[in-house]
Motif scaffolding. Structure first.
Motif, PDB file in Angstrom:
ATOM      1  N   GLY A 134       0.781  -1.217   0.000  1.00  0.00           N
ATOM      2  CA  GLY A 134       0.000   0.000   0.000  1.00  0.00           C
ATOM      3  C   GLY A 134       0.820   1.278   0.000  1.00  0.00           C
ATOM      4  O   GLY A 134       2.049   1.270  -0.085  1.00  0.00           O
ATOM      5  N   PHE A 135       0.118   2.368   0.126  1.00  0.00           N
ATOM      6  CA  PHE A 135       0.686   3.697  -0.061  1.00  0.00           C
ATOM      7  C   PHE A 135       1.820   4.019   0.911  1.00  0.00           C
ATOM      8  O   PHE A 135       2.871   4.524   0.528  1.00  0.00           O
ATOM      9  N   PHE A 136       1.659   3.710   2.186  1.00  0.00           N
ATOM     10  CA  PHE A 136       2.643   4.137   3.174  1.00  0.00           C
ATOM     11  C   PHE A 136       3.891   3.268   3.180  1.00  0.00           C
ATOM     12  O   PHE A 136       4.989   3.738   3.489  1.00  0.00           O
ATOM     13  N   LEU A 137       3.775   1.983   2.831  1.00  0.00           N
ATOM     14  CA  LEU A 137       4.908   1.071   2.945  1.00  0.00           C
ATOM     15  C   LEU A 137       5.416   0.536   1.611  1.00  0.00           C
ATOM     16  O   LEU A 137       6.492  -0.057   1.563  1.00  0.00           O
ATOM     17  N   GLY A 138       4.665   0.712   0.536  1.00  0.00           N
ATOM     18  CA  GLY A 138       5.070   0.118  -0.732  1.00  0.00           C
ATOM     19  C   GLY A 138       4.669   0.944  -1.934  1.00  0.00           C
ATOM     20  O   GLY A 138       4.952   2.125  -2.010  1.00  0.00           O
ATOM     21  N   ASP A 139       4.000   0.290  -2.902  1.00  0.00           N
ATOM     22  CA  ASP A 139       3.537   0.928  -4.151  1.00  0.00           C
ATOM     23  C   ASP A 139       4.687   1.483  -4.985  1.00  0.00           C
ATOM     24  O   ASP A 139       4.568   2.535  -5.635  1.00  0.00           O
ATOM     25  N   GLU A 140       5.825   0.773  -4.982  1.00  0.00           N
ATOM     26  CA  GLU A 140       6.971   1.214  -5.775  1.00  0.00           C
ATOM     27  C   GLU A 140       6.590   1.388  -7.241  1.00  0.00           C
ATOM     28  O   GLU A 140       5.860   0.572  -7.806  1.00  0.00           O
ATOM     29  N   GLY A 141       7.092   2.441  -7.870  1.00  0.00           N
ATOM     30  CA  GLY A 141       6.844   2.692  -9.286  1.00  0.00           C
ATOM     31  C   GLY A 141       5.523   3.356  -9.605  1.00  0.00           C
ATOM     32  O   GLY A 141       5.263   3.711 -10.748  1.00  0.00           O
ATOM     33  N   SER A 142       4.670   3.533  -8.612  1.00  0.00           N
ATOM     34  CA  SER A 142       3.331   4.087  -8.835  1.00  0.00           C
ATOM     35  C   SER A 142       3.330   5.608  -8.849  1.00  0.00           C
ATOM     36  O   SER A 142       4.334   6.258  -8.536  1.00  0.00           O
ATOM     37  N   GLY A 143       2.164   6.174  -9.174  1.00  0.00           N
ATOM     38  CA  GLY A 143       2.018   7.621  -9.102  1.00  0.00           C
ATOM     39  C   GLY A 143       2.210   8.137  -7.686  1.00  0.00           C
ATOM     40  O   GLY A 143       2.813   9.196  -7.474  1.00  0.00           O
ATOM     41  N   ALA A 144       1.707   7.386  -6.698  1.00  0.00           N
ATOM     42  CA  ALA A 144       1.868   7.798  -5.307  1.00  0.00           C
ATOM     43  C   ALA A 144       3.333   7.740  -4.882  1.00  0.00           C
ATOM     44  O   ALA A 144       3.802   8.601  -4.121  1.00  0.00           O
ATOM     45  N   HIS A 145       4.059   6.736  -5.379  1.00  0.00           N
ATOM     46  CA  HIS A 145       5.488   6.620  -5.064  1.00  0.00           C
ATOM     47  C   HIS A 145       6.267   7.795  -5.666  1.00  0.00           C
ATOM     48  O   HIS A 145       7.105   8.418  -4.998  1.00  0.00           O
ATOM     49  N   LEU A 146       5.973   8.119  -6.930  1.00  0.00           N
ATOM     50  CA  LEU A 146       6.627   9.261  -7.574  1.00  0.00           C
ATOM     51  C   LEU A 146       6.314  10.560  -6.835  1.00  0.00           C
ATOM     52  O   LEU A 146       7.196  11.389  -6.603  1.00  0.00           O
ATOM     53  N   GLY A 147       5.026  10.736  -6.484  1.00  0.00           N
ATOM     54  CA  GLY A 147       4.637  11.949  -5.775  1.00  0.00           C
ATOM     55  C   GLY A 147       5.305  12.065  -4.424  1.00  0.00           C
ATOM     56  O   GLY A 147       5.726  13.155  -4.013  1.00  0.00           O
ATOM     57  N   ARG A 148       5.412  10.930  -3.718  1.00  0.00           N
ATOM     58  CA  ARG A 148       6.052  10.934  -2.407  1.00  0.00           C
ATOM     59  C   ARG A 148       7.526  11.323  -2.506  1.00  0.00           C
ATOM     60  O   ARG A 148       8.030  12.130  -1.725  1.00  0.00           O
ATOM     61  N   LYS A 149       8.216  10.749  -3.505  1.00  0.00           N
ATOM     62  CA  LYS A 149       9.626  11.066  -3.706  1.00  0.00           C
ATOM     63  C   LYS A 149       9.811  12.545  -4.065  1.00  0.00           C
ATOM     64  O   LYS A 149      10.775  13.195  -3.624  1.00  0.00           O
ATOM     65  N   LEU A 150       8.893  13.072  -4.869  1.00  0.00           N
ATOM     66  CA  LEU A 150       8.985  14.476  -5.269  1.00  0.00           C
ATOM     67  C   LEU A 150       8.767  15.397  -4.068  1.00  0.00           C
ATOM     68  O   LEU A 150       9.481  16.395  -3.899  1.00  0.00           O
ATOM     69  N   LEU A 151       7.794  15.066  -3.234  1.00  0.00           N
ATOM     70  CA  LEU A 151       7.539  15.873  -2.038  1.00  0.00           C
ATOM     71  C   LEU A 151       8.729  15.828  -1.077  1.00  0.00           C
ATOM     72  O   LEU A 151       9.099  16.855  -0.486  1.00  0.00           O
ATOM     73  N   GLN A 152       9.325  14.655  -0.922  1.00  0.00           N
ATOM     74  CA  GLN A 152      10.508  14.560  -0.078  1.00  0.00           C
ATOM     75  C   GLN A 152      11.624  15.458  -0.606  1.00  0.00           C
ATOM     76  O   GLN A 152      12.265  16.193   0.163  1.00  0.00           O
ATOM     77  N   ALA A 153      11.844  15.406  -1.919  1.00  0.00           N
ATOM     78  CA  ALA A 153      12.907  16.226  -2.512  1.00  0.00           C
ATOM     79  C   ALA A 153      12.618  17.710  -2.322  1.00  0.00           C
ATOM     80  O   ALA A 153      13.537  18.509  -2.091  1.00  0.00           O
ATOM     81  N   TYR A 154      11.341  18.091  -2.407  1.00  0.00           N
ATOM     82  CA  TYR A 154      10.956  19.496  -2.237  1.00  0.00           C
ATOM     83  C   TYR A 154      11.303  19.976  -0.826  1.00  0.00           C
ATOM     84  O   TYR A 154      11.957  21.022  -0.650  1.00  0.00           O
TER      85      TYR A 154
END
Length: 224
Positions: A134-154
Motif C-alpha cells: 500500500g501507499f505508506f509502505l510500498g507501491d513502488e513505481g506508482s504515481g503515489a510513489h513518484l509523488g512521495r519522492k517528489l515531495l521529499q525532494a521538495y
C-alpha cells in the motif's frame, strides 16, 4: 445489461455491455482501505446510478485494495444496496489485469497506477504475488510513489529551483497543508499521486528522468 468496473485509487472506469449501444464513463476512484462503507455507497448512489440508462442485471467490479474478503464485502454490499436485483461479483484488480493482458495464457501481469502491483497468472487464476504494502509502505513505481519522492525532494531542499517553482505555482506547498491532507483526510494516496504530474510533464529534465528510472527499476526488482 452487464456493468464492468475497473477501479483504482484515482478513478473508476465503467463499461456497459448488452445494451443497444455500449457506453463507458468514469467516476471517482474507490479503495476500501481509504473509504468508509457509507462513502462508497453514496458514490454508487450519487455518481454511478445517475449515469446508467437502465438497471444492470450483472455487475463485475475489479478494484484496488480488494484482496481481503472483508474489503470485497464492503464493495459488494454497497453495490447490492444500490442495485438489489443485480448479481454482483467483486474481485481484485490484479485478476482483471491478468485476464485482460494474458487471456487464457500464462504470464506476468503488472499494474502501475495510483498504486502498483504484480502477479504470476497460470491462464486461469493468480498463482503468486509479491504482496502490495500500500501507499505508506510500498507501491513502488506508482504515481503515489513518484509523488512521495517528489515531495521529499521538495522539503529536503534537493529539488532543482525550476521544478520547485513549478510546484509552488500549481499546489499549496505549505508543510501544514500537505501533512493534513496526507495524515488526516481521505484518499491520501490519490492526493500524493497528483504531484506525479510534475514528473511526467518534465520527464526530459535530468532530475525527473532519474526519478522515473529509479522508481521503475525498484518496481521491477522488487515485484517482477
Amino acid at each position: 445489461m452487464i456493468l464492468i468496473a475497473d477501479s483504482g485509487g484515482t478513478k473508476t472506469h465503467w463499461k456497459t455491455i448488452g445494451e443497444a449501444k455500449s457506453s463507458e464513463f468514469f467516476t471517482a476512484g474507490i479503495n476500501p482501505f481509504y473509504s468508509s462503507a457509507e462513502a462508497i455507497m453514496l458514490l454508487f448512489e450519487n455518481e454511478l446510478k445517475q449515469q446508467l440508462s437502465s438497471v444492470p442485471q450483472k455487475i463485475f467490479f475489479y478494484g484496488a485494495g480488494i484482496s481481503q474478503e472483508d474489503k470485497k464485502g464492503m464493495i459488494a454490499n454497497a453495490l447490492k444496496n444500490v442495485f438489489p436485483s443485480a448479481i454482483v461479483e467483486v474481485e481484485h484488480d490484479l485478476l482483471a489485469a491478468a485476464r485482460a493482458t494474458c487471456g487464457t495464457r500464462a504470464g506476468i501481469s503488472c499494474i502501475l497506477g495510483t498504486g502498483s502491483n504484480s502477479c504470476l497468472f497460470d491462464g486461469n487464476q493468480i498463482t503468486d504475488n509479491i504482496p502490495s504494502l500500500g501507499f505508506f509502505l510500498g507501491d513502488e513505481g506508482s504515481g503515489a510513489h513518484l509523488g512521495r519522492k517528489l515531495l521529499q525532494a521538495y522539503f529536503y531542499r534537493e529539488l532543482p529551483d525550476e521544478l520547485r517553482i513549478k510546484m509552488k505555482s500549481r499546489f499549496d506547498m505549505s508543510r501544514e497543508h500537505i501533512l493534513n491532507k496526507v495524515y488526516f483526510e481521505n484518499m491520501p494516496n490519490k492526493y500524493v499521486a497528483s504531484f506525479s504530474e510534475i514528473v511526467t510533464e518534465n520527464k526530459e529534465h535530468p532530475f525527473c528522468s532519474l526519478l522515473l528510472a529509479t522508481t521503475f527499476h525498484e518496481f521491477i526488482e522488487r515485484h517482477v
